[in-house]
Write an enzyme that holds these catalytic residues in place. Structure first.
Site, PDB file in Angstrom:
ATOM      1  N   SER A   1      14.075 -15.157  12.378  1.00 58.83           N
ATOM      2  CA  SER A   1      14.232 -15.138  10.915  1.00 58.83           C
ATOM      3  C   SER A   1      14.722 -16.462  10.340  1.00 58.83           C
ATOM      4  O   SER A   1      15.587 -17.126  10.896  1.00 58.83           O
ATOM      5  CB  SER A   1      15.221 -14.055  10.519  1.00 58.83           C
ATOM      6  OG  SER A   1      15.576 -14.224   9.169  1.00 58.83           O
TER       7      SER A   1
ATOM      8  N   GLY B   1       0.817  -1.213   0.000  1.00 56.01           N
ATOM      9  CA  GLY B   1       0.000   0.000   0.000  1.00 56.01           C
ATOM     10  C   GLY B   1       0.849   1.261   0.000  1.00 56.01           C
ATOM     11  O   GLY B   1       0.563   2.221  -0.715  1.00 56.01           O
TER      12      GLY B   1
ATOM     13  N   ARG C   1       9.779 -23.748   3.810  1.00 56.14           N
ATOM     14  CA  ARG C   1       9.113 -23.586   5.093  1.00 56.14           C
ATOM     15  C   ARG C   1       8.095 -24.672   5.403  1.00 56.14           C
ATOM     16  O   ARG C   1       8.033 -25.171   6.523  1.00 56.14           O
ATOM     17  CB  ARG C   1       8.405 -22.231   5.126  1.00 56.14           C
ATOM     18  CG  ARG C   1       9.396 -21.116   5.144  1.00 56.14           C
ATOM     19  CD  ARG C   1       8.745 -19.776   5.078  1.00 56.14           C
ATOM     20  NE  ARG C   1       9.785 -18.760   5.231  1.00 56.14           N
ATOM     21  CZ  ARG C   1       9.569 -17.460   5.198  1.00 56.14           C
ATOM     22  NH1 ARG C   1       8.365 -17.000   5.004  1.00 56.14           N
ATOM     23  NH2 ARG C   1      10.558 -16.613   5.349  1.00 56.14           N
TER      24      ARG C   1
ATOM     25  N   HIS D   1       5.223 -20.874   9.698  1.00 56.40           N
ATOM     26  CA  HIS D   1       6.666 -20.635   9.637  1.00 56.40           C
ATOM     27  C   HIS D   1       7.393 -21.531  10.635  1.00 56.40           C
ATOM     28  O   HIS D   1       7.014 -21.600  11.794  1.00 56.40           O
ATOM     29  CB  HIS D   1       6.946 -19.162   9.953  1.00 56.40           C
ATOM     30  CG  HIS D   1       8.311 -18.730   9.544  1.00 56.40           C
ATOM     31  ND1 HIS D   1       9.428 -19.197  10.165  1.00 56.40           N
ATOM     32  CD2 HIS D   1       8.732 -17.895   8.558  1.00 56.40           C
ATOM     33  CE1 HIS D   1      10.494 -18.650   9.576  1.00 56.40           C
ATOM     34  NE2 HIS D   1      10.102 -17.858   8.601  1.00 56.40           N
TER      35      HIS D   1
END
Lengths: 654, 255
Positions: free
Chosen positions: A294, A55, A347, A276
């Protein structure tokens, strides 16, 4: 309940994919695309909901081009959108490492990573513009990691065998979003963007079949008001908080997307939800969210559980330190099962493998739902300083949350809801099945198929906002007379009244349960039944239970406070209500898709070695669900997926 | 793992116009593994069950990066542990503690409700010049301009600011110098930011003054409160850059 027959429609809107060879489609599109004269652009008002990477980049770019942009976000500043939390990096096919990368290779890896459930043409375009994204961000002053020679550095991410990921330590999303936010602020300062922070989109306004406005709630005053525009761009992220606990921010919600779905936008592939693999495990019932560690950590961390249940039990009880487990007693299960990708397996595969190990009672953490991510070997090989240079902030964050120093003891991780590949259906122009409603970033379904590879979300958000929508928006806008619809149209008042009535209805229940309690109940159900492993039975169970929780909400929720002024309980209740309206279509889609692919794993459909068993003959399509009423079965529309460039194959990372 | 029983002294104020006051709450059976905001969640759930309005506070990502959470805890923004409030954990407190919770206070941050303040002024400083004015699509190849790793790393250190406003709340003058200087340093250090350096510095500093932030008197409370370790060296750099910019402006040699 033991069988559901979904109503199927033959109608499917055109996906508007340009013809010609895949490598020339986007060039051809841009060559032939409609243009709008700079003097005429300012006559068009573009409403953008969401200020994240998709956006925000769209808002900045469209404002630079001269459109009259109004942007809305629920946070107190556009800089806080949840893109900011992305840690690892952003992919691009620059091939700066000279390790064999190319646009085609990035395209191929992404299609394969998505388990052949994404649209080839979209993915190719994504790979094509990936390099422009890096160029743009560097020009904005985004401080990417560099080598001593002054050139950009890269790291490696799951699902690829080369280094194409650009990064800013463990804060890549933050730096990319700040670049994009600064570009936005530049346009806000020039008066080209009218920014509305602390404003939540409540409904979409459709006039004569076209999206022409939105109804919002001012979260400070509580006022319900409308904005009219020539087109609406929805960039409101994913629906991962349907599971209650997720790595998403507390405010992330499906409200805006669900409102568009109810107004006629198809919801595509909602069952593709990414779990994840590397998050900090759940601690207790009071917990509000799960923190991601991460994926980049898997470059140097090795994932393991004890080989024996006895050792695992000792660790769970605190009778043994993980660092005392002998090398021979450790099962580095990803390296064992997937020797060529090892700890960097995609993942979905890594998450399922962790679940399997814990189901086998070899899990750690006091709940038994955890595995180790160990840096011992990397620290021995490269030294503590080097590791801190790579992952310093992540190590600190982990220690802050768990009180364990990952230099000394391995991290404990477990999969958690993170990203949603499914989303509102869009064509090649990023326009949904409602003319005039465009959907960008995680909110759309388009590029990641059944599983998203690491460092591809940032790439997609910025690709959609910086490069795709500026080129495709005129295709729609040139068919519209600018400013032809104002908030005086009766549809606006109607939509506002409906929103006000729904809020009042919620407030009037005056029951005993808080919105969070009901959300938690929904989340637990969806996680247990529609999480990493799904069966027909579990899905039917969830489908039976969801209406009961919804009923509980509408008869027993307690929303304290008033409709006027700031009311955070009302905000929560509104969002939970949307999750409750949306949750069933997630289950329906998972039930309908009688195959396993990517993140969607149906236990009934697996190969002998436990890998996902795809059914290309029957399910190589995008499942698009048309809303027919809450509690009613949605209608299924199918967009067939054709693979002309990439050969359909069993996805192997062995 | 232990559970804590605490007394909370919380600033409550229904609206910007209402008269604020400190209210006392009991926080019972708080797991020491919980984060500070989860502790408030637990207290709020109880308040709602009693039919009372919950304590309003800003928060979003709950992983220390979005900068939305605030709170002045025992007189120090974010509680003084070099992390954001959402990353502050209850193991930092002892059973029986009394904790004072107030909003981030500054003239430029008007209070909206309870602990929620409006920090739009920080956005306005960025809008004045905290950017590189490049159009999308006009960028050269990213590796055309090598940047010394040291320079790039220094720019990153400054760019790590999350815009939470703790620096302002901790300052007795309510100065936004740490915030402003961090953004100016990030961009001024990089070659991409050079062409607009003087213009940027003047615009950001003047905007900061116009918005009602105070002046810096070098007490460095800001650095002590910053959850992201932003250094006051940035303030020294901004002062230097500002002098150069003023001189260039006076002599009419902009840039």
């Amino acid at each position: 309940m033991n069988e559901i027959k979904f109503p199927v429609s033959d109608y499917m809107p055109d996906s508007c994919i340009p013809d010609g060879p895949i490598a020339e489609k986007w060039t051809k599109y841009k060559r032939e695309a409609k243009l709008i004269n700079p003097n005429n652009r300012r006559k068009y008002t573009v409403l953008i909901v969401g200020s994240g990477l998709a956006g925000g980049s769209a808002a900045a770019t469209l404002a630079e081009l001269g459109y009259n942009v109004k942007c809305f976000c629920y946070q107190d500043s556009p800089r806080r959108a949840h893109s900011i939390a992305a840690q690892g990096g952003v992919n691009a096919a620059h091939n700066y490492q000279n390790d064999g990368d190319s646009v085609y290779r990035l395209f191929y890896d992404t299609v394969k990573g998505g388990d052949f459930r994404a649209r080839e043409a979209n993915v190719y375009r994504l790979a094509e513009v990936s390099c422009n994204i890096i160029n743009q961000c560097v020009a904005q002053g985004v401080p990417f990691g560099r080598e001593y020679g002054g050139l950009l550095d890269n790291r490696s991410f799951g699902g690829s065998q080369l280094k194409r990921t650009f990064y800013s330590r463990g804060q890549t999303g933050q730096q990319l979003l700040l670049g994009c936010y600064q570009a936005m602020e530049k346009e806000i300062g020039k008066g080209h963007i009218e920014m509305h922070p602390r404003t939540e989109m409540m409904d979409l306004v459709v006039v004569d079949g076209h999206a022409k406005g939105i109804v919002v709630r001012d979260m400070v005053t509580g006022e319900i008001k409308s904005y009219a525009g020539d087109t609406v761009l929805l960039a409101t992220g994913g629906y991962g908080r349907v599971f209650f606990l997720s790595t998403n921010a507390m405010g992330c919600n499906v409200g805006a997307a669900c409102a568009c779905w109810k107004k006629g936008a198809y919801f595509a592939n909602p069952c593709f939800t990414q779990i994840h693999p590397t998050c900090i495990p759940v601690k207790g019932d009071y917990q509000s969210k799960l923190t991601l560690m991460s994926e980049s950590l898997r470059n140097d961390g090795r994932i393991w559980v004890p080989k024996s249940r006895e050792v695992a039990a000792k660790i769970r009880k605190g009778e043994m330190k993980p660092s005392d487990v002998a090398e021979n007693d450790r099962d580095y299960y990803l390296e064992r099962k997937y020797p060529s990708f090892g700890n960097l397996a995609p993942r979905d595969i890594s998450s399922r493998a962790a679940k399997e190990a814990c189901d086998d009672e070899r899990g750690v953490a006091n709940t038994g739902r955890g595995v180790f991510l160990d840096f011992k070997d990397a620290i021995n090989r490269m030294g503590k300083e080097w590791i801190d240079g790579q992952y310093g902030n992540l190590f600190e964050m982990y220690e802050e949350i768990t009180d364990v120093d990952p230099h000394e003891q391995p991290m404990m991780i477990y999969p958690a809801s993170h990203y949603t590949m499914g989303g509102l259906w869009v064509d090649y122009n990023l326009m949904s099945s409602i003319p005039g409603l465009h959907v960008l970033g995680e909110a759309n379904f388009s590029d990641h198929g059944a599983n998203r590879l690491g460092a591809s979300a940032l790439m997609q958000g910025l690709s959609d906002g910086y490069f795709v929508i500026p080129a495709t928006l005129p295709t729609y806008l040139t068919t519209q007379k600018p400013g032809s619809i104002t908030t005086a149209a009766p549809e606006f008042k109607e939509a506002e009244d409906e929103v006000k009535a729904r809020i009042q209805k919620m407030m009037d229940v005056k029951g005993t349960k808080t919105p969070d309690e009901i959300h938690r109940e929904l989340g637990k159900l969806v996680w247990d039944d529609v999480g990493m492993g799904r069966t027909k039975e579990s899905l039917l169970h969830a489908i039976e239970k969801i209406p009961a929780i919804r009923e509980e909400f509408w008869t027993n929720v307690r929303v304290v406070g008033s409709t006027e002024g700031m009311n955070q309980e009302l905000e929560k209740a509104w969002r939970v209500a949307a999750f409750l309206d949306f949750a069933e279509v997630l289950c329906y889609d998972a039930l309908n898709r009688e195959e396993s692919c990517g993140a969607h794993f149906r236990l009934e459909h697996q190969l002998a070695d436990g890998e996902a068993k795809r059914d290309d003959a029957n399910f190589a399509y995008v499942a698009c669900w048309e809303y027919k009423g809450t509690g009613e079965l949605p209608v299924l529309h199918k967009e067939p997926l054709t693979f002309d460039t990439v050969h359909l194959a069993i996805r192997s990372y062995k | 793992m232990a559970n804590l029983n605490l007394t909370l002294k919380v600033w409550r104020q229904e609206s910007p116009e209402a008269q604020g006051r400190i209210e006392t709450y009991k926080a019972k059976n708080i797991p020491d593994e919980a984060s500070f905001l989860e502790m408030l969640d637990i207290v709020n759930e109880e308040l709602v069950h009693e039919g009372k309005e919950p304590i309003h506070f800003d928060h979003d990502c709950r992983e220390g990066i979005c900068g939305m959470c605030s709170l002045t805890i025992n007189g120090v923004p974010h509680g003084g542990k070099k992390v954001t409030t959402c990353q502050l954990h209850m193991r930092q407190f002892k059973d029986g503690d009394t904790i004072w919770i107030e909003p981030f206070r500054a003239a430029a941050f008007p209070l909206l409700r309870d602990l929620v303040v409006d920090r739009t002024a920080l956005d306005n400083i960025i809008a004045a010049g905290g950017f590189v004015d490049v159009r999308t699509g006009a960028a050269p190849n990213a590796n055309n301009m090598p940047i010394r790793k040291k320079t790039s790393d220094a720019a990153f250190d400054a760019a790590a600011c999350i815009g939470c406003g703790a620096c302002v709340a901790s300052c007795k003058n309510s100065a936004a110098m740490l915030f402003t200087s961090a953004k100016a340093a990030h961009l001024n250090l990089l070659p991409q930011g050079h062409p607009e350096k003087n213009k940027r510095v003047l615009a950001m500093v003047r905007q900061m003054d116009a918005l009602g932030f105070g002046n810096c008197t070098n007490l460095y409370e800001c650095e002590a409160a910053c959850p992201k370790g932003i250094s006051v060296d940035n303030i020294a750099k901004l002062n230097r850059d500002y002098m150069i910019a003023c001189a260039s402006e006076a002599f009419g040699v902009f840039s």
